[in-house]
Enzyme design. Sequence first.
Site, PDB file in Angstrom:
ATOM      1  N   ARG A 118       0.859  -0.718   0.223  1.00 18.67           N
ATOM      2  CA  ARG A 118      -0.043   0.075  -0.384  1.00 18.67           C
ATOM      3  C   ARG A 118       0.837   1.283   0.231  1.00 18.67           C
ATOM      4  O   ARG A 118       0.574   2.304  -1.137  1.00 18.67           O
ATOM      5  CB  ARG A 118      -1.096   0.523   1.111  1.00 18.67           C
ATOM      6  CG  ARG A 118      -1.847  -0.502   0.507  1.00 18.67           C
ATOM      7  CD  ARG A 118      -3.106  -0.386   2.438  1.00 18.67           C
ATOM      8  NE  ARG A 118      -2.065  -2.027   2.857  1.00 18.67           N
ATOM      9  CZ  ARG A 118      -1.945  -2.749   3.201  1.00 18.67           C
ATOM     10  NH1 ARG A 118      -3.158  -3.701   1.923  1.00 18.67           N
ATOM     11  NH2 ARG A 118      -1.173  -4.262   2.693  1.00 18.67           N
ATOM     12  N   THR A 119       1.483   1.485   0.492  1.00 21.59           N
ATOM     13  CA  THR A 119       2.427   2.434   0.900  1.00 21.59           C
ATOM     14  C   THR A 119       2.972   2.826  -0.277  1.00 21.59           C
ATOM     15  O   THR A 119       2.853   4.427  -0.402  1.00 21.59           O
ATOM     16  CB  THR A 119       3.533   2.638   2.147  1.00 21.59           C
ATOM     17  OG1 THR A 119       2.426   2.371   3.897  1.00 21.59           O
ATOM     18  CG2 THR A 119       3.868   4.169   2.588  1.00 21.59           C
ATOM     19  N   HIS A 121       5.001   5.839  11.246  1.00 21.48           N
ATOM     20  CA  HIS A 121       4.588   5.751  10.279  1.00 21.48           C
ATOM     21  C   HIS A 121       3.357   7.015  10.092  1.00 21.48           C
ATOM     22  O   HIS A 121       1.993   7.282   9.763  1.00 21.48           O
ATOM     23  CB  HIS A 121       3.841   5.194   9.869  1.00 21.48           C
ATOM     24  CG  HIS A 121       3.699   4.040   8.538  1.00 21.48           C
ATOM     25  ND1 HIS A 121       3.530   4.835   7.617  1.00 21.48           N
ATOM     26  CD2 HIS A 121       3.077   2.464   7.648  1.00 21.48           C
ATOM     27  CE1 HIS A 121       3.171   4.484   6.624  1.00 21.48           C
ATOM     28  NE2 HIS A 121       3.197   2.803   6.741  1.00 21.48           N
ATOM     29  N   ARG A 152      11.826   4.137   3.465  1.00 18.01           N
ATOM     30  CA  ARG A 152      11.010   3.165   4.455  1.00 18.01           C
ATOM     31  C   ARG A 152      12.351   2.306   4.790  1.00 18.01           C
ATOM     32  O   ARG A 152      12.917   1.589   3.813  1.00 18.01           O
ATOM     33  CB  ARG A 152      10.050   1.883   4.741  1.00 18.01           C
ATOM     34  CG  ARG A 152       9.418   0.671   4.690  1.00 18.01           C
ATOM     35  CD  ARG A 152       8.350   0.481   4.846  1.00 18.01           C
ATOM     36  NE  ARG A 152       7.154   1.001   4.618  1.00 18.01           N
ATOM     37  CZ  ARG A 152       6.088   0.598   5.138  1.00 18.01           C
ATOM     38  NH1 ARG A 152       5.685  -0.836   4.752  1.00 18.01           N
ATOM     39  NH2 ARG A 152       5.329   1.340   5.406  1.00 18.01           N
ATOM     40  N   LYS A 176      26.150  -3.131   0.618  1.00 17.75           N
ATOM     41  CA  LYS A 176      27.314  -2.831   0.212  1.00 17.75           C
ATOM     42  C   LYS A 176      28.146  -2.019   1.475  1.00 17.75           C
ATOM     43  O   LYS A 176      29.268  -1.848   1.934  1.00 17.75           O
ATOM     44  CB  LYS A 176      27.962  -2.500  -1.298  1.00 17.75           C
ATOM     45  CG  LYS A 176      27.285  -2.667  -2.558  1.00 17.75           C
ATOM     46  CD  LYS A 176      28.150  -2.162  -3.173  1.00 17.75           C
ATOM     47  CE  LYS A 176      27.606  -2.695  -5.213  1.00 17.75           C
ATOM     48  NZ  LYS A 176      27.543  -1.317  -6.037  1.00 17.75           N
TER      49      LYS A 176
HETATM   50  C1  NCD Z   1       1.497  -1.333   8.539  1.00 21.22           C
HETATM   51  C2  NCD Z   1       3.088  -0.694   8.387  1.00 21.22           C
HETATM   52  O1  NCD Z   1       3.486  -0.571   7.319  1.00 21.22           O
HETATM   53  O2  NCD Z   1       3.487  -0.062   9.704  1.00 21.22           O
HETATM   54  N1  NCD Z   1       1.348  -1.065   6.840  1.00 21.22           N
HETATM   55  C3  NCD Z   1       0.819  -0.088   6.110  1.00 21.22           C
HETATM   56  O3  NCD Z   1       1.817   0.801   5.804  1.00 21.22           O
HETATM   57  N2  NCD Z   1      -0.345   0.222   5.860  1.00 21.22           N
HETATM   58  C4  NCD Z   1       0.784  -2.060   8.410  1.00 21.22           C
HETATM   59  C5  NCD Z   1       1.129  -3.442   9.533  1.00 21.22           C
HETATM   60  O4  NCD Z   1       2.392  -4.085   8.950  1.00 21.22           O
HETATM   61  O5  NCD Z   1       1.083  -4.118  10.093  1.00 21.22           O
END
Ligand code: NCD
Length: 475
Positions: free
Chosen positions: A61-62, A139, A111, A90
Site C-alpha cells: 500500500r504505502t 508511520h 521505509r 555493500k
Molecule cells: C502498516 C506498516 O507497514 O506499518 N502497513 C501500512 O503501511 N499500511 C501496518 C502493518 O504492516 O501491519
Amino acid sequence: MPRSVVSIDDLTSDEMEAVFQLADRFLAEMATPDRPYRVQGIAKIANQSILATLFFEASTRTRLSFESAMLRLGGQCISASDPSQTSASKGETIADMVRVVGNYADAIVIRHPLEGAARVAAEYAAVPVINAGDGSHEHPTQTLCDLYTLRAAQAEKGRPRSIHSIKDLNVVVWGDLRHGRTVHSLVYALARLKARIIPRAAPGCELPEHVGSRLKRDYHCIPLTKENVDDGLPPDVDVVYMTPEEPHQLALFDIRMQTQLKGLKTVDALYSTRLQLERLATNYAGEYPAVDSEFLKQKRYREANVMHPLPRVDELSYDIDEDKRSMYFKQAAYGVPVRMALIASLLELHPALAASPVAATGRYPEYRRAGGIECTNDRCVSRAANERRYLAPRFWIVQSGPPILRCVYCDVEQQPGAYGAVPTNKFVADLATWQEVNSEDLIFFAGAAEAAKAGYEPRKRKPRKKDVGGELVAK
Ligand code: NCD
C-alpha cells in the site's frame, strides 16, 4: 533545510487540515464516478518533478500509493525496493545514500527497519524526506490517511469536515500496540487533537513505556484508570488517555470530580492492527483479539467506524467487510489523494505548509556527545554499526530534575546513572548536581562502571560554592 515529515509532530494541526483540504480538492476534481474515495486521471501539477521511493522493508500500500500519487500529480517516480539490490548491501550508510539520491529526485520517501532512519535521512538529504515507516517507531503518513478517514466519517455523521471534529472522539486502539508503528503516530495525533484514546492491547503488546511517556509529557495526556476515576470506565477498559483543554488546567484537574466519562459508553472508532510477527523474537503465545460481526453487535460499538492500516491477518474477520461501519478499504484508497496533497505541499506546488515550520509540540534542550551514554534501543539507528561511523548519540533532556534523556532518533527514554565534565575527566554518580556543569562540557554515562570504562575518575569531593554554575573542579 527543506520541510520533511519524519514524525506526525512535523506537521501542526492546521497544516494537516490544509493538506486534507487539498486532498478534498483532488477528490472533488478527480474522483471516479460512483467511488468518491478513488482518484483517477492525471493532474499536470508535478510534471517537472521526480519522487524517489526507497523501501528497505516489505510494502504494498504505502509504496504503491506514494507512486500512484506522484504519477497522478503528473510527476515521475524512481524506486529501490529490494535492499539486496542497493548499495546498502555493500555497507553504504543512510546519510550517503540520501545525499546521492537527493541529486536524482526532488523528494524521497523512505521505509527502513532501523528506528530513526528517516530522521537521519531528513538531516542529510537536500530534498524533502517522508518517513514511510521506520521500524516500530512511527508511520506518519499512515496516520494522515487514518485522520482523513476519521474526518470523513465525522462529516458523514453530520459534523464539520474538519480535523477538529476528531476532538472528543472515543477511539479504541487495538492489537499490537507495542511493535506497530502506525499506532504510535496515531496516538500522538489523537492526543494532540484531544480525542480519548482507549488502548486494548493484545497480551504482551501494550504501548511501549516511551510512547506513554511522550503522551503525558508532550501532549499533557492524563491516563485515567479505575484507581483515579470514580465512575465511568467500562469494565473491560483499564485506562483511557485524555487531554485537558489547556495544559494549565492540569493543576486544577480534579480527575474524580471532572470525569464522569459518560461519553465512554460509545466508541466512535475502533483501530485494529496486525500482530507484527516480523518484529517478535519468538512465536506469539498470547490470545490475539479479533473483530468480527459478533463483536460489533455490542451496543457500545453501534456507531464505531472500524479501521485498520492493513494488511490484515486474523484480527479482522472477512464477515464485516460489507458492514457499513467498516472503513479500511476506503482508508487505504485515501492513501492516494492524501499523499498527492502531501507531496504537492512538500514540493511547494501548493502553500499548505509554511516555509518555516512551527513546532507542533514543545522543544527540549538537546544533549549530543560521543563517548558517553548511548541509546538503549538496539534497533535504533544510532546503534547500527554502519551509521555509528558518523552519528553521535543525541537526546532531548525531557526532564531536568533527575534528568531523563529521550533519544532524538527513536524516542526511547532512559535515566543516566552518572555525569561528568569533559575537561576534568571526573564523574559523579549522584545526578542531583548535574546542572552544575556547563552544557558544552557535560557528559552523561549509563552508570559509574561506564564512566570508569571511558577513562573518567570519580570526583572526590562536593563542589565548592564558587564552582556552582561553572565547571566541575577536582583538585
Ligand atoms: C502498516 C506498516 O507497514 O506499518 N502497513 C501500512 O503501511 N499500511 C501496518 C502493518 O504492516 O501491519
